[in-house]
Write an enzyme that holds these catalytic residues in place. Structure first.
Site, PDB file in Angstrom:
ATOM      1  N   ARG A 101      18.340   7.854  11.775  1.00  0.00           N
ATOM      2  CA  ARG A 101      16.873   7.718  11.752  1.00  0.00           C
ATOM      3  C   ARG A 101      16.356   8.633  12.852  1.00  0.00           C
ATOM      4  NH1 ARG A 101      13.293   2.283  11.293  1.00  0.00           N
ATOM      5  NH2 ARG A 101      13.867   2.733   9.158  1.00  0.00           N
ATOM      6  N   HIS A 128      11.948   8.734   3.497  1.00  0.00           N
ATOM      7  CA  HIS A 128      12.612   7.446   3.698  1.00  0.00           C
ATOM      8  C   HIS A 128      13.325   7.076   2.384  1.00  0.00           C
ATOM      9  CE1 HIS A 128      13.734   3.862   5.604  1.00  0.00           C
ATOM     10  NE2 HIS A 128      12.586   3.220   5.703  1.00  0.00           N
ATOM     11  N   GLN A 131      14.673   3.515   1.530  1.00  0.00           N
ATOM     12  CA  GLN A 131      13.588   2.564   1.239  1.00  0.00           C
ATOM     13  C   GLN A 131      13.160   2.698  -0.215  1.00  0.00           C
ATOM     14  OE1 GLN A 131      11.796   0.238   3.390  1.00  0.00           O
ATOM     15  NE2 GLN A 131      11.177  -0.388   1.355  1.00  0.00           N
ATOM     16  N   ASP A 219       1.723   1.173   3.225  1.00  0.00           N
ATOM     17  CA  ASP A 219       2.556   1.351   4.425  1.00  0.00           C
ATOM     18  C   ASP A 219       1.595   1.359   5.621  1.00  0.00           C
ATOM     19  OD1 ASP A 219       4.530   2.095   6.266  1.00  0.00           O
ATOM     20  OD2 ASP A 219       4.692   4.166   5.561  1.00  0.00           O
ATOM     21  N   CYS A 259       6.826  -1.524   2.634  1.00  0.00           N
ATOM     22  CA  CYS A 259       8.167  -1.290   3.204  1.00  0.00           C
ATOM     23  C   CYS A 259       8.417  -2.167   4.432  1.00  0.00           C
ATOM     24  CB  CYS A 259       8.326   0.183   3.550  1.00  0.00           C
ATOM     25  SG  CYS A 259       6.984   0.829   4.579  1.00  0.00           S
ATOM     26  N   ARG A 287      17.135  -3.746   0.542  1.00  0.00           N
ATOM     27  CA  ARG A 287      17.548  -2.582   1.337  1.00  0.00           C
ATOM     28  C   ARG A 287      19.074  -2.541   1.445  1.00  0.00           C
ATOM     29  NH1 ARG A 287      14.366  -0.270   4.939  1.00  0.00           N
ATOM     30  NH2 ARG A 287      15.954   1.334   4.711  1.00  0.00           N
TER      31      ARG A 287
HETATM   32  N1   CP Z   1      11.229  -0.569   6.129  1.00  0.00           N
HETATM   33  C1   CP Z   1      11.951  -0.211   7.192  1.00  0.00           C
HETATM   34  O1   CP Z   1      12.528   0.890   7.249  1.00  0.00           O
HETATM   35  O2   CP Z   1      12.010  -1.142   8.157  1.00  0.00           O
HETATM   36  P1   CP Z   1      12.617  -0.941   9.618  1.00  0.00           P
HETATM   37  O3   CP Z   1      11.792   0.136  10.282  1.00  0.00           O
HETATM   38  O4   CP Z   1      12.511  -2.260  10.293  1.00  0.00           O
HETATM   39  O5   CP Z   1      14.041  -0.491   9.475  1.00  0.00           O
HETATM   40  N1  NVA Z   2       5.818   5.211   7.683  1.00  0.00           N
HETATM   41  C1  NVA Z   2       6.481   4.258   8.526  1.00  0.00           C
HETATM   42  C2  NVA Z   2       7.581   3.585   7.782  1.00  0.00           C
HETATM   43  C3  NVA Z   2       8.291   2.502   8.543  1.00  0.00           C
HETATM   44  C4  NVA Z   2       9.417   1.906   7.759  1.00  0.00           C
HETATM   45  C5  NVA Z   2       7.013   4.947   9.768  1.00  0.00           C
HETATM   46  O1  NVA Z   2       7.497   6.078   9.660  1.00  0.00           O
HETATM   47  O2  NVA Z   2       6.938   4.366  10.852  1.00  0.00           O
END
Ligand code: CP
Ligand code: NVA
Length: 314
Positions: A101, A128, A131, A219, A259, A287
């Site tokens: 990430r 993502h 997701q 989101d 999400c 997930r």
């Molecule tokens: N939806 C999602 O990616 O959640 P987290 O940021 O908690 O991993």
């Molecule tokens: N768009 C959000 C998604 C979190 C799962 C972010 O990037 O923080």
């Protein structure tokens, strides 16, 4: 040659179908999950916080018989203490799977180019994908068939919306993204998804986008790493809250997706996210199921050597 998933369009429609089929099958029959990672390590590198993705990844690896390891970006000093390519080569000398990430999507590409191991994007500024696969799984469980359904995303056209565009294109869903001016889905992303056969619409007309849709998705307005912009974004996204009035424009059997994490009172009202049409907790649980099936797909179609690719350090 390793297979990676940095964005959903690294997969074919057949791949996505296989991931969803296996996710459903193994969710029903956990005993039939193959031990593809038996005796192997899998590393998850996180430059940003996570509640769902980290746990989903770790349990997916355990399910495949492997040993997950969580590493924080600042612990390895990604790009500061050591280049992303060298970090990836180091991980690849111990681990069969790398997942990360990251703030900058290009870092993932550098890591993927440096090693002969599957590399999975666990969220970047642009995408993502894990997701979006969970979301397709959730919609398939709910509706049975995805083809011909209409998914509408309301909000910031960034990472989650982009991956949904590709996933929708590969699964035969019509996809509309409604955003305030200046926050639309990138036209290049929309065009790439259309080139995969997707029916993708990008608009600022919120009500038209939602009318008759089968699934309404939103989101956060301020993504991780954009915290300095939150006041400005709250203003820009005013009116884009998914509330009962907006949901009423969707089809009678429409569902709500998010999400997570969610901010009740901003992008979604409590009545919608906690209401009976909300599938958010199914999404969260899915997930793990979809990630496990994705890892299996990448591992099964990857022929790895035991030596990481060497080359010039960028
Ligand atoms: N939806 C999602 O990616 O959640 P987290 O940021 O908690 O991993
Ligand atoms: N768009 C959000 C998604 C979190 C799962 C972010 O990037 O923080």
């Amino acid at each position: 040659m390793s297979r990676c998933c940095l964005e959903v369009d690294d997969l074919t429609p057949h791949d996505v179908g296989t991931v969803l089929d296996h996710a459903l099958e193994w969710k029903r029959e956990p005993a039939s999950v193959p031990s593809l990672l038996e005796g192997s390590g899998a590393v998850g590198l996180f430059e940003k916080p996570s509640a769902r993705t980290r746990i989903a990844f770790e349990l997916a690896v355990v399910g495949l018989g492997g040993h997950p390891m969580y590493v924080r970006g600042d612990e390895v000093g990604l790009g500061v203490r050591e280049s992303p390519a060298d970090v990836a080569r180091t991980f690849a000398s111990y681990c069969s799977v790398l997942a990360a990430r990251v703030f900058d999507h290009d870092v993932l590409q550098v890591m993927a180019d440096a090693v002969d191991r599957p590399v999975v994007n666990l969220l970047s500024d642009r995408a993502h994908p894990t997701q979006a696969l969970a979301d397709m799984l959730t919609l398939r469980e709910h509706f049975g068939v995805l083809e011909g359904r209409h998914l509408t995303f309301v909000g910031d056209g960034n990472n989650v919306a982009a991956s949904l565009a590709f996933a929708a294109a590969l699964c035969g869903l019509e996809f509309t993204v409604a955003s305030p001016p200046g926050y639309e889905l990138d036209e290049d992303v929309a065009e790439r998804a259309r080139n995969l056969g997707g029916a993708i619409e990008v608009t600022t007309d919120l009500h038209e986008a939602v009318r008759g849709t089968d699934a309404l998705y939103t989101d956060v307005w301020t993504s991780m790493g954009q915290e300095d912009e939150s006041a400005q974004r709250r203003q820009a996204f005013e009116g884009f809250t998914v509330d009962d009035a907006l949901l009423a424009l969707a089809s009678d059997d429409a569902v709500f997706l998010h999400c997570l994490p969610a901010h009740r009172g901003e992008e979604v009202s409590a009545s919608v996210i906690d209401g009976e049409r909300s599938l958010v907790w199914k999404q969260a649980a899915n997930r793990m199921h979809s990630l496990r099936a994705l890892l299996a797909l990448l591992l099964e179609s990857t022929v790895t050597s035991n030596v990481p690719t060497t080359g010039e350090v960028p």
